[in-house]
Write an enzyme that holds these catalytic residues in place. Structure first.
Site, mmCIF file in Angstrom:
data_model
loop_
_atom_site.group_PDB
_atom_site.id
_atom_site.type_symbol
_atom_site.label_atom_id
_atom_site.label_comp_id
_atom_site.label_asym_id
_atom_site.label_seq_id
_atom_site.Cartn_x
_atom_site.Cartn_y
_atom_site.Cartn_z
ATOM 1 N N ALA A 53 0.766 -1.333 -0.016
ATOM 2 C CA ALA A 53 -0.053 0.189 0.076
ATOM 3 C C ALA A 53 1.104 1.215 -0.071
ATOM 4 O O ALA A 53 2.296 1.222 0.395
ATOM 5 C CB ALA A 53 -0.809 0.110 1.315
ATOM 6 N N MET A 54 0.319 2.372 -0.368
ATOM 7 C CA MET A 54 1.067 3.454 -0.498
ATOM 8 C C MET A 54 0.128 4.746 -0.179
ATOM 9 O O MET A 54 -1.040 4.931 -0.593
ATOM 10 C CB MET A 54 1.411 3.708 -2.204
ATOM 11 C CG MET A 54 2.070 5.078 -2.572
ATOM 12 S SD MET A 54 3.635 5.372 -1.638
ATOM 13 C CE MET A 54 3.564 7.050 -1.657
ATOM 14 N N GLU A 55 1.123 5.799 0.501
ATOM 15 C CA GLU A 55 0.301 6.821 1.343
ATOM 16 C C GLU A 55 0.085 8.101 0.507
ATOM 17 O O GLU A 55 -0.087 9.257 1.121
ATOM 18 C CB GLU A 55 0.998 7.225 2.657
ATOM 19 C CG GLU A 55 2.248 7.684 2.341
ATOM 20 C CD GLU A 55 3.431 7.133 2.124
ATOM 21 O OE1 GLU A 55 3.518 5.694 1.661
ATOM 22 O OE2 GLU A 55 4.568 7.194 2.276
ATOM 23 N N ASN A 56 -0.320 7.994 -1.091
ATOM 24 C CA ASN A 56 -0.696 9.129 -1.623
ATOM 25 C C ASN A 56 -1.446 10.092 -0.744
ATOM 26 O O ASN A 56 -2.657 9.534 -0.230
ATOM 27 C CB ASN A 56 -1.328 8.785 -2.971
ATOM 28 C CG ASN A 56 -0.534 7.774 -3.607
ATOM 29 O OD1 ASN A 56 0.465 7.851 -3.981
ATOM 30 N ND2 ASN A 56 -0.966 6.530 -3.690
ATOM 31 N N HIS A 97 -1.185 2.422 9.198
ATOM 32 C CA HIS A 97 0.079 2.662 8.840
ATOM 33 C C HIS A 97 0.004 3.870 7.844
ATOM 34 O O HIS A 97 0.545 5.040 7.871
ATOM 35 C CB HIS A 97 1.037 1.602 8.225
ATOM 36 C CG HIS A 97 2.216 1.750 7.732
ATOM 37 N ND1 HIS A 97 3.335 1.523 8.365
ATOM 38 C CD2 HIS A 97 2.470 2.451 6.471
ATOM 39 C CE1 HIS A 97 4.310 1.779 7.536
ATOM 40 N NE2 HIS A 97 3.970 2.473 6.542
ATOM 41 N N GLU A 98 -1.047 3.687 6.572
ATOM 42 C CA GLU A 98 -1.065 4.437 5.705
ATOM 43 C C GLU A 98 -1.380 5.981 6.151
ATOM 44 O O GLU A 98 -1.315 6.941 5.618
ATOM 45 C CB GLU A 98 -1.863 3.921 4.384
ATOM 46 C CG GLU A 98 -1.056 2.800 3.669
ATOM 47 C CD GLU A 98 0.644 2.711 3.263
ATOM 48 O OE1 GLU A 98 0.899 3.901 3.303
ATOM 49 O OE2 GLU A 98 0.971 1.850 3.785
ATOM 50 N N HIS A 124 0.958 8.251 7.842
ATOM 51 C CA HIS A 124 1.720 8.922 6.878
ATOM 52 C C HIS A 124 1.047 10.329 6.433
ATOM 53 O O HIS A 124 1.681 11.210 5.820
ATOM 54 C CB HIS A 124 1.868 8.187 5.652
ATOM 55 C CG HIS A 124 3.127 7.190 5.659
ATOM 56 N ND1 HIS A 124 4.378 7.540 6.251
ATOM 57 C CD2 HIS A 124 3.145 6.029 5.419
ATOM 58 C CE1 HIS A 124 4.827 6.449 6.075
ATOM 59 N NE2 HIS A 124 4.236 5.326 5.619
ATOM 60 N N GLU A 142 8.698 5.918 7.594
ATOM 61 C CA GLU A 142 8.184 4.392 7.899
ATOM 62 C C GLU A 142 8.398 3.877 9.059
ATOM 63 O O GLU A 142 7.536 3.217 9.639
ATOM 64 C CB GLU A 142 9.140 3.631 6.683
ATOM 65 C CG GLU A 142 9.042 4.133 5.348
ATOM 66 C CD GLU A 142 7.451 3.798 4.864
ATOM 67 O OE1 GLU A 142 6.677 3.528 5.658
ATOM 68 O OE2 GLU A 142 7.060 4.569 3.832
HETATM 69 ZN ZN ZN Z 1 4.798 3.541 5.126
#
Ligand code: ZN
Length: 879
Positions: A297-300, A332-333, A336, A355
């Site tokens: 997953a990615m926190e855009n 987590h995301e 961010h 991170e």
């Molecule tokens: Zn992360």
């Protein structure tokens, strides 16, 4: 970003101001920030318009960038990779246009625009027309194909961290260059688009396509920009005044409900914790059908991207472990969104700050909202994964020197995530929960919409706590390695235990080295007594702990170090094992297993402890014991007689626990009972436990509901696939071919690689090279084969290197092949990896090969020198 680590059988997630040129605002200056770009200009605003041609995997883009030229220059260099330029025009304040001559440097991933004369300092606008490529793996703008009731579909998404925004737009693709972004996209009829910000308009064009315009983002780093285009469902709710959405492919909306409800609980908690409300009008989490070898997953900002397996809760396939992971990944995301997006590290040296912090914050939020999952016990598992990498001489410091694109990608590892998290756990405990939170709040308030370095955080916490946290933090983040607290002696005097400690260094492959020096916050207690704290400084420490019961060092397990007890203390702890706190039971077992493997003591101490586990122990302790038994079983690979004896021991230990849990969920059971149930079935299946294998096969062949659908489905199929014969493997392949749901289909293809039979493993590898599974599944299949047949998988991948690399995200290519070999115990593999590194890696990028070599050397050493004691122990304990 959230890394995705899958291990054999247990497929689990382990599971990521200098504004332009205004250094005066705080301590960071341009000179501190390594960069590949010249410092003569900076962007102040981007406006981007893209028209994707999904069918042909191309897109056209037009972009205007408002820039400030900081020093007179006749050329501007920015980042661009795999883009073709059709025209670049510069407009000055007087509206005068000049055309630029464009040249690209593919190695540096830059483009340079050269102008006929020198541009004086000041403001300009660059207008750029270009075209680019849509990738088939998760890099830049990429496509994911999937089956739907109306046939094959294609959706587009973006993935820019670390340095891949440059594959979508020409830009200053370094985190310290913040700017607002305006994005518009033309989408085909019937499709939607999702960006960081809400849609501000949608205009239908005569050809049926629509132009969608998104609201302007706040000032942010390029790696956080996001776009998705496809046929989507979007479910929404509101939490603390923010619209929260989950976006899925059409028809799957309700599977996002669990994630949506979780996000609605997490957001108000973070608003309060950070002291700054979530700064965007909406927050989406977008599900992509597929997978990456690199991340989950990615926190855009405002538009988190997650692969379906960590976002959708599908009763047909989602295990309890995965259901919890969906929440944990979102936590987590979402952390961010503040820590990473609102406040961003200036350069990738400090990626751990993103991170490690998000990992820590995610587990903290999970602990508050879902205490029944025991996430604070799970943090010990995360610490173990960090210490495993950190105790080999190929480790690195948490804060590291990053100079190349390749090094950026390699920085996303267990040190960055899990050691980062573990060090924060320790420091929060050292300064106190309240002082730590105040420090974090001050940090966020001071640096919002700015970039920082690690010391900005330490200074904020030190100021709030009035304790010398920076010096300790430096010891643990600027130098690599794991401290060892060696208990020199413990004496009971007048009802108190007097303890002398010596700080050494825990190393698996170089135990004789001169130890590094740390200031180590140590917490100690005697069994049932109060905690006593000290800071071990200069290599030694003394403690007086109330009570004379057995002594526990690292009481509560918040410290990032291992503890070595002298024999009398260890014997007392063994005798009192069932009475220790749950965290200390896990920590003591983990420490002694690793100390035994490294050679500081006998490896059978851990087996004595496993023998002493009370049956009513926590699920997490049984899980740790199961992992140790599984790891030992793997270490005996090639020695079937000892494996068989170990399997009998493991069956005797674990079967009663599985019998208590049963194969079917018991109403009112603890959530982690379901996680442990799956782990036990996996492990016992692997040990060849006749009852478990027969039951898994019976359920599978009888078409039992649990094998067709439900939380145990993947577990049962894992066991079936692992011991499949040719007919069984074919049957699974047939199921994969017929399956239409991507989430289920992907899992089935991966299972085909998890087969013990070598000939079938070879067939799985060959299947992976065909177009049938799809590129992201192919990488997973090869990875699954490597878990059981590392030498076969590595040799095969090397033989078909170009094809295999084309299946892997660009950012993980350098690591993919060496990692396939990491479970090998064959001395010949070391030379193969040396040759591979020599031929295909640069001296700066060969780290993944070196790490794998050190892991293999260590495994060979353990097999030769540590296993004989265990063999004897098993002979004495198993008839
Ligand atoms: Zn992360």
């Amino acid at each position: 970003m959230r890394l995705l680590a899958t291990s054999f059988f247990v497929s689990s997630i382990l599971l990521t101001g200098f504004i332009g040129c205004r250094p005066a605002q705080h301590e960071t200056s341009a000179a501190d920030v390594p960069t590949q770009l010249p410092r003569n200009a900076r962007p102040t605003h981007y406006s981007i318009s893209v028209v994707p041609d999904a069918a042909n995997l191309r897109f056209t883009g037009s972009e205007t960038i408002d820039i400030e030229v900081l020093q007179p220059t006749d050329s501007i260099t920015l980042n661009a990779a795999a883009l073709e330029f059709q025209g670049v025009t510069l407009t000055d304040k007087a509206n005068k246009n000049v055309e630029a001559r464009t040249s690209a440097d593919a190695d540096k991933q830059t483009a340079t625009f050269k102008f006929p004369s020198v541009l004086p300092s000041g403001n300009y606008r660059l207008a750029i027309n270009y075209t680019g490529t849509i990738n088939l793996h998760a890099t830049g703008l990429f496509a994911l194909d999937y089956d739907s009731p109306e046939g094959r579909k294609r959706a587009l998404f973006t993935q820019f961290e670390a340095p891949d925004a440059r594959r979508f737009i020409p830009c200053w693709d370094e985190p310290n260059y913040r700017a607002p972004f305006d994005l518009r996209v033309t989408v085909p009829p019937g499709q939607q688009a999702i960006g960081n910000m809400p849609q501000s308009s949608r205009t239908e064009k005569p050809d049926g396509s629509s132009e969608i315009v998104f609201a302007t983002t706040p000032s942010m780093s390029s790696y956080l920009l996001f776009l998705a285009v496809g046929e989507f469902d979007r479910i929404t709710t509101t939490a603390a005044g923010t619209e929260i959405g989950v976006v899925t492919k059409k028809g799957d909306g309700e599977k996002g409900r669990w994630a949506l409800e979780g996000a609605a609980q997490i957001l108000p908690y973070y608003n309060d914790y950070f002291g700054v409300p979530y700064p965007l009008p909406k927050l989406d989490n977008i599900a992509g059908p597929g997978s990456s070898q690199f991340f989950g997953a990615m926190e855009n900002w405002g538009a988190i991207f997650s692969f379906e397996s960590v976002l959708l809760n599908d009763p047909a396939i989602t295990s309890e472990e995965r259901r919890q992971a969906i929440f944990k990944v979102a936590a987590h995301e979402m952390a961010h969104q503040w820590f990473g997006d609102l406040v961003t590290m200036a350069w990738w040296n400090d990626i751990w700050l993103n991170e490690g912090f998000a990992s820590w914050m995610g587990s903290k939020a999970t602990g508050v909202i879902h205490p029944e999952w025991d996430p604070l016990l799970a943090r010990i598992a995360s610490r173990e994964s960090a210490m495993n990498q950190d105790s080999l001489s190929t480790t690195h410091s948490v804060v590291q020197n990053i100079t190349t694109v390749e090094q950026i990608s390699q920085a996303f590892d267990a040190i960055t995530y899990s050691k980062g998290q573990s060090v924060i756990v320790m420091l929060e405990d050292y300064v106190g929960e309240e002082a730590w939170r105040q420090g974090v709040r001050n940090y966020i308030a001071t640096y919002r919409l700015k970039n920082t370095v690690t010391d900005n955080l330490w200074n904020a916490v030190e100021h709030a706590a009035d304790k010398p946290v920076t010096a300790i933090a430096h010891d643990f983040t600027l130098q690599p390695g794991v401290p060892l607290i060696h208990v020199q002696g413990a004496e009971c005097i007048d009802g108190k235990t007097k303890v002398t400690l010596r700080q050494e260094e825990f190393s698996r492959d170089n135990p004789k080295k001169e130890p590094l020096s740390w200031r180590v916050p140590v917490i100690a207690s005697t069994l049932g007594g109060a905690d006593v704290r000290t800071l071990v400084t200069g290599g030694t420490g003394n403690l007086t702990v109330p009570g004379c019961e057995p002594l526990v060092i690292n009481s509560g397990q918040t410290g990032y170090y291992r503890t070595l007890y002298p024999s009398p203390q260890l014997e007392r702890l063994k005798g009192a094992y069932s009475r220790l706190k749950a965290a200390d039971q896990i920590g003591l077992l983990a420490d002694n297993w690793e100390l035994g493997l490294a050679g500081y003591e006998s490896p059978v101490t851990a087996f004595d402890l496993i023998d002493a586990i009370p049956s009513e122990a926590t699920d997490d302790l049984w899980s740790r014991a199961t992992r140790i038994l599984t790891e030992t079983y793997d270490l005996y690979d090639g020695d079937p007689s000892v494996q068989e004896r170990l399997a009998r021991y493991a069956s005797a230990k674990l079967t009663p626990i599985l019998k208590r849990l049963t194969w079917t969920a018991i109403p009112g059971e603890k959530p982690n009972d379901a996680v442990l149930r799956a782990e036990l079935i996996n492990a016992l299946g692997k040990f060849g436990d006749a009852e478990v294998v027969a039951e898994a096969n019976r359920r599978y062949e009888a078409g039992d509901p649990s094998a067709r659908s439900g939380p145990l489905r993947t577990t049962i199929l894992d066991v079936v696939a692992w011991q499949a014969d040719a007919a069984g493997w074919e049957h699974l392949l047939g199921q994969a071919r017929e399956e239409k749901k991507p989430l289920v289909r992907n899992a089935l293809y991966r299972l085909l690689g998890g087969v013990r039979d070598t000939a079938l493993a070879q067939r799985a590898l060959e299947l992976a090279l065909t177009d049938e599974p799809g590129p992201s599944n192919s990488g997973q299949i090869i990875g699954a084969v490597a878990a059981l047949h590392p030498d076969l998988a590595f040799d095969f991948a090397l033989q078909h290197r170009e094809k295999v690399e084309s299946l892997v995200d660009i950012s993980s290519r350098s690591r993919y092949l060496p990692r396939l070999a990491s479970r090998s115990a064959d001395p010949a593999m070391i030379q193969k990896l040396e040759d591979y590194a020599q031929h295909f890696m640069t001296p700066q990028s060969r780290k993944p090969a070196d790490i794998t070599i050190s892991i293999i050397r260590d495994r060979i050493r353990v097999r030769q020198t540590r296993l004989p004691d265990i063999t004897q122990w098993l002979a004495a304990h198993v008839s």
